[in-house]
Design a protein around this motif. Structure first.
Motif, PDB file in Angstrom:
ATOM      1  N   SER A 124     -33.339  16.389  -9.997  1.00  0.00           N
ATOM      2  CA  SER A 124     -33.377  15.140 -10.197  1.00  0.00           C
ATOM      3  C   SER A 124     -32.074  14.813 -10.460  1.00  0.00           C
ATOM      4  CB  SER A 124     -34.378  14.537 -11.108  1.00  0.00           C
ATOM      5  OG  SER A 124     -33.860  14.912 -12.435  1.00  0.00           O
ATOM      6  N   LYS A 125     -31.103  15.584 -10.875  1.00  0.00           N
ATOM      7  CA  LYS A 125     -29.838  15.371 -11.429  1.00  0.00           C
ATOM      8  C   LYS A 125     -28.936  15.270 -10.118  1.00  0.00           C
ATOM      9  CE  LYS A 125     -30.892  17.306 -15.963  1.00  0.00           C
ATOM     10  NZ  LYS A 125     -30.163  18.422 -16.678  1.00  0.00           N
ATOM     11  N   LEU A 126     -29.121  15.882  -9.086  1.00  0.00           N
ATOM     12  CA  LEU A 126     -28.350  16.268  -8.066  1.00  0.00           C
ATOM     13  C   LEU A 126     -28.440  14.892  -7.025  1.00  0.00           C
ATOM     14  CD1 LEU A 126     -29.303  19.826  -7.029  1.00  0.00           C
ATOM     15  CD2 LEU A 126     -27.385  19.165  -8.641  1.00  0.00           C
ATOM     16  N   PRO A 127     -27.075  14.590  -6.370  1.00  0.00           N
ATOM     17  CA  PRO A 127     -26.896  13.474  -5.363  1.00  0.00           C
ATOM     18  C   PRO A 127     -27.734  14.032  -4.123  1.00  0.00           C
ATOM     19  CG  PRO A 127     -24.861  14.708  -5.629  1.00  0.00           C
ATOM     20  CD  PRO A 127     -25.790  15.210  -6.791  1.00  0.00           C
ATOM     21  N   LEU A 128     -28.667  13.394  -3.801  1.00  0.00           N
ATOM     22  CA  LEU A 128     -29.646  13.715  -2.606  1.00  0.00           C
ATOM     23  C   LEU A 128     -28.490  13.811  -1.198  1.00  0.00           C
ATOM     24  CD1 LEU A 128     -32.848  12.116  -3.212  1.00  0.00           C
ATOM     25  CD2 LEU A 128     -32.392  14.503  -3.375  1.00  0.00           C
ATOM     26  N   GLN A 129     -28.541  14.734  -0.616  1.00  0.00           N
ATOM     27  CA  GLN A 129     -27.788  14.678   0.848  1.00  0.00           C
ATOM     28  C   GLN A 129     -28.602  14.550   2.057  1.00  0.00           C
ATOM     29  OE1 GLN A 129     -24.629  15.348   0.579  1.00  0.00           O
ATOM     30  NE2 GLN A 129     -24.924  15.706  -1.550  1.00  0.00           N
TER      31      GLN A 129
END
Length: 321
Positions: A214-219
């Protein structure tokens, strides 16, 4: 920690993986809304948290769900039903989740499973679906609905595929009797075979994987990962380890396939289990290389610690029964 504006709606929060995910969010001081059918059960499970809001209702009610999801940036779709109710309930509730997520183009977290692939040795994210059971076909359909909605730009989706759950508040009839048996000195049951390797995931570890994602930017609009958890040499060996931690002598019970076929003649639930028998008769493994490349520091709870934490939860649960 995720951004302060992040708001999580957890569906199925009193169930196995939903409970673990909600607990992880709350410990990280995230804003969490739980939509629950049984408010009293939820209050007993969670107690008081300053960032927790409980809302009573059913996710089958689309308008209610959309109202509750109005400010959600992430929706955890942990809703599940008994096998015999999947056909009539799972697709409808998944469509409701998509409609609710579309309000803010929220990210849907979906705990996938291995039913999509039938009997196969190893599953990667590129393994094509090949369901051989009705439940497998339903799971494929649910994932297609989510993928289509994400591709259309209505929401984002992270599908984290998991093996069998175990841990605190995992009360299904595959896992709970193992821990009850270990604590009471009674036989610890399993289905079909307890002498082959089996893949299991400790629910707090799966919940932590979801939270780290959830903390990562979605690619991509739709992203799929496997999380392998841990492979035990055999269920019998794992049960012996649990019994030793509980201070009891291990006692085993294996339910044979013919029993479920026989009981299935009169009990729909047993018939459903019989159809899925291949899952317990064979070793099927998820390959989670992709997830560990994405989250190289992902932590897994050591087995002795995970067993003790689960036993402690069940001690309290049995005391309150």
């Amino acid at each position: 920690m995720a951004q302060k504006s992040t708001r999580f709606l957890v569906l199925g929060g009193t169930g196995s993986i939903g409970y673990a995910f909600a607990q992880t969010l709350l410990r990280n001081q995230e804003h969490v809304t739980l939509l629950v059918r049984n408010r009293q059960k939820a209050q007993k499970l969670f107690g008081h948290w300053p960032t927790l809001e409980l809302v009573s209702g059913d996710a089958q009610d689309e308008e209610l769900l959309k109202s509750v999801a109005a400010e959600a940036t992430h929706i955890f779709h942990g809703i599940n039903y008994p096998y015999e109710k999947w056909k009539h309930y799972m697709e409808h509730v998944t469509r409701n989740v998509i409609e609710a997520a579309a309000i803010n183009k929220a990210t849907i977290f979906f705990p996938g499973n291995i039913y999509n692939f039938g009997l196969i040795d190893v599953i990667t994210e590129n393994t094509p679906a090949n369901p051989t059971t009705e439940k497998g076909k339903i799971r494929v359909q649910l994932e297609l609905l989510l993928q289509q909605a994400a591709t259309q730009g209505r929401c984002r989706v992270i599908n984290l595929r998991l093996p069998d759950f175990w841990g605190p508040n995992v009360l299904n009839e595959g896992i709970a009797p193992v821990f009850r048996g270990a604590l009471t000195g009674k036989p610890m049951p399993w289905l079909y075979r307890n002498d082959i390797p089996h893949q299991l995931v400790y629910t707090p570890d799966a919940a932590n994987a979801f939270y780290e994602l959830s903390k990562l930017p979605l690619q991509q609009p739709y992203t799929e990962y496997n999380y392998a958890g841990e492979v035990v040499p055999s269920i019998k060996q794992w049960q012996a380890q649990i019994a030793a931690a509980a201070g009891t002598e291990p006692r085993y019970k294996v339910y044979p396939g013919w029993l479920f076929r026989l009981m299935g003649l009169v009990a729909p639930g047993m018939r459903e289990i019989s159809e899925m028998g291949y899952l317990w008769q064979n070793t099927i493994l998820l390959d989670d290389s992709k997830l560990h490349q994405t989250l190289p520091n992902l932590h897994r709870t050591p087995m002795p610690q995970a067993i003790e934490e689960t036993l402690e939860w069940f001690r309290q649960y049995l005391k309150d029964e």
